[in-house]
Design a protein around this motif. Sequence first.
Motif, short mmCIF file in Angstrom:
data_model
loop_
_atom_site.label_atom_id
_atom_site.label_comp_id
_atom_site.label_asym_id
_atom_site.label_seq_id
_atom_site.Cartn_x
_atom_site.Cartn_y
_atom_site.Cartn_z
N ARG A 89 0.90 -1.17 -0.13
CA ARG A 89 0.05 0.01 0.08
C ARG A 89 0.97 1.15 0.05
N GLY A 90 2.13 1.19 0.64
CA GLY A 90 2.90 2.22 0.67
C GLY A 90 3.42 2.54 -0.56
N LEU A 91 3.84 1.48 -1.12
CA LEU A 91 4.50 1.61 -2.50
C LEU A 91 3.65 2.18 -3.51
N THR A 92 2.37 1.76 -3.31
CA THR A 92 1.38 2.12 -4.44
C THR A 92 1.03 3.88 -4.22
N CYS A 93 0.89 4.17 -2.89
CA CYS A 93 0.55 5.57 -2.68
C CYS A 93 1.73 6.56 -2.68
N TYR A 94 2.82 6.16 -2.85
CA TYR A 94 3.89 6.84 -2.85
C TYR A 94 4.26 7.13 -4.32
N PHE A 95 4.36 6.06 -5.11
CA PHE A 95 4.88 6.06 -6.49
C PHE A 95 3.66 6.40 -7.31
N ASN A 96 2.45 5.64 -7.12
CA ASN A 96 1.31 5.87 -8.07
C ASN A 96 0.47 6.79 -7.96
N SER A 97 0.52 7.82 -7.22
CA SER A 97 -0.23 8.74 -6.93
C SER A 97 0.20 10.17 -6.60
N HIS A 98 -0.28 11.00 -7.03
CA HIS A 98 0.33 12.72 -6.82
C HIS A 98 -0.35 12.99 -5.22
N ASP A 99 -1.52 12.50 -4.67
CA ASP A 99 -2.14 13.11 -3.92
C ASP A 99 -1.80 12.37 -2.50
N TYR A 100 -1.10 11.14 -2.69
CA TYR A 100 -1.05 10.30 -1.30
C TYR A 100 0.49 9.83 -1.10
N THR A 101 1.43 10.76 -1.31
CA THR A 101 2.74 10.49 -1.33
C THR A 101 3.13 10.51 0.25
N GLU A 102 2.61 11.45 0.93
CA GLU A 102 2.98 11.46 2.23
C GLU A 102 2.44 10.31 3.09
N LEU A 103 1.35 9.91 2.62
CA LEU A 103 0.65 8.78 3.28
C LEU A 103 1.84 7.70 3.00
N GLY A 104 2.07 7.54 1.68
CA GLY A 104 2.89 6.52 1.23
C GLY A 104 3.96 6.31 1.83
N LEU A 105 4.83 7.52 2.09
CA LEU A 105 5.98 7.43 2.77
C LEU A 105 6.14 7.16 4.43
N ALA A 119 10.56 -2.96 1.97
CA ALA A 119 10.21 -1.69 2.50
C ALA A 119 11.72 -0.94 2.81
N VAL A 120 12.48 -1.65 3.53
CA VAL A 120 13.86 -0.96 4.29
C VAL A 120 14.48 -0.56 2.88
N TYR A 121 14.78 -1.37 1.78
CA TYR A 121 15.64 -0.75 0.85
C TYR A 121 14.90 0.52 0.19
N VAL A 122 13.56 0.64 -0.02
CA VAL A 122 12.85 1.41 -0.56
C VAL A 122 13.00 2.87 0.02
N TYR A 123 12.52 2.68 1.43
CA TYR A 123 12.55 3.68 2.19
C TYR A 123 13.83 4.43 2.48
N GLY A 124 14.75 3.49 2.97
CA GLY A 124 16.11 3.96 3.12
C GLY A 124 16.91 4.46 2.09
N LEU A 125 16.67 4.16 0.71
CA LEU A 125 17.13 4.86 -0.44
C LEU A 125 16.28 6.26 -0.81
N ILE A 126 15.12 6.37 -0.47
CA ILE A 126 14.45 7.45 -0.42
C ILE A 126 15.06 8.57 0.37
N MET A 127 15.41 8.18 1.74
CA MET A 127 15.80 9.04 3.03
C MET A 127 17.31 9.45 2.22
N PHE A 128 18.12 8.35 1.60
CA PHE A 128 19.53 8.61 1.38
C PHE A 128 19.58 9.55 0.21
N ALA A 129 18.64 9.42 -0.58
CA ALA A 129 18.76 10.36 -1.82
C ALA A 129 18.46 11.81 -1.57
#
Length: 226
Positions: A89-105, A119-129
């Motif tokens: 659900r987080g992956l979908t909200c964050y990358f598949n929507s303009h309106d739910y990115t904060e919820l996705g994160l 999730a660790v991989y994606v969230y960690g890279l988002i922060m690291f980026a």
Amino acid sequence: MAATQYSIVEALPQDMLAEILSRVGRDSCQQLFLTKTVCRDFSEVSFDPLVFKRLCLDRFPIVHFGNPKLTMLFDRCFFYGNPNMIYRRGLTCYFNSHDYTELGLRLLKQATEMKVLEAVYVYGLIMFAKHEIKFRDVGLQILIEAFPPLPDLVVAVRNRVFAMLSRLWLFNRQPFEEVATRCPNLAHQGYWPDAHGWEQQLQPPDCMSCFWAFELGVFVQRFHYQ
């Protein structure tokens, strides 16, 4: 003999039956569905919250085009705190929507805290980026704590992440635009991956910032071609 088996099942308390079925479902949703057909007790207990919380979702698509049965199943898994469903659900909200990115994160962070490696991989890279050093440090620490410096494991998790992303329309690409893919320590030359992600003939670098800076570079390059 069959009657004896059913008597044993009926004698077990419901919480023990739920524990048994949840372990079956955690390993294979197909085996769980087969187990449900064994007897009425198993069928009834299969709706226990623990079963939905642990259910393996690997066989289910992330996009189901409004299938009502899948929608109901996914909603129940999410409601009862299934870590993999929270990640999806987080992956979908964050990358598949303009309106739910904060919820996705927030959901990706929650799944990270629940030790879902993807999730660790994606969230960690988002922060690291991110450009701010405080966020980069948070992302790096998350990645270091979850992954040993083993390229094979990182590549395997990366491939599972992109298997999910390949099924989504990626509306939110901003987190991986113009990111720094070099170690912030200027004294380090870095460690360049090969076309497949890592040069298999070399040992990973001692500097974990180098390791994840160049993994981020591989991710960004592949992400832009999704």
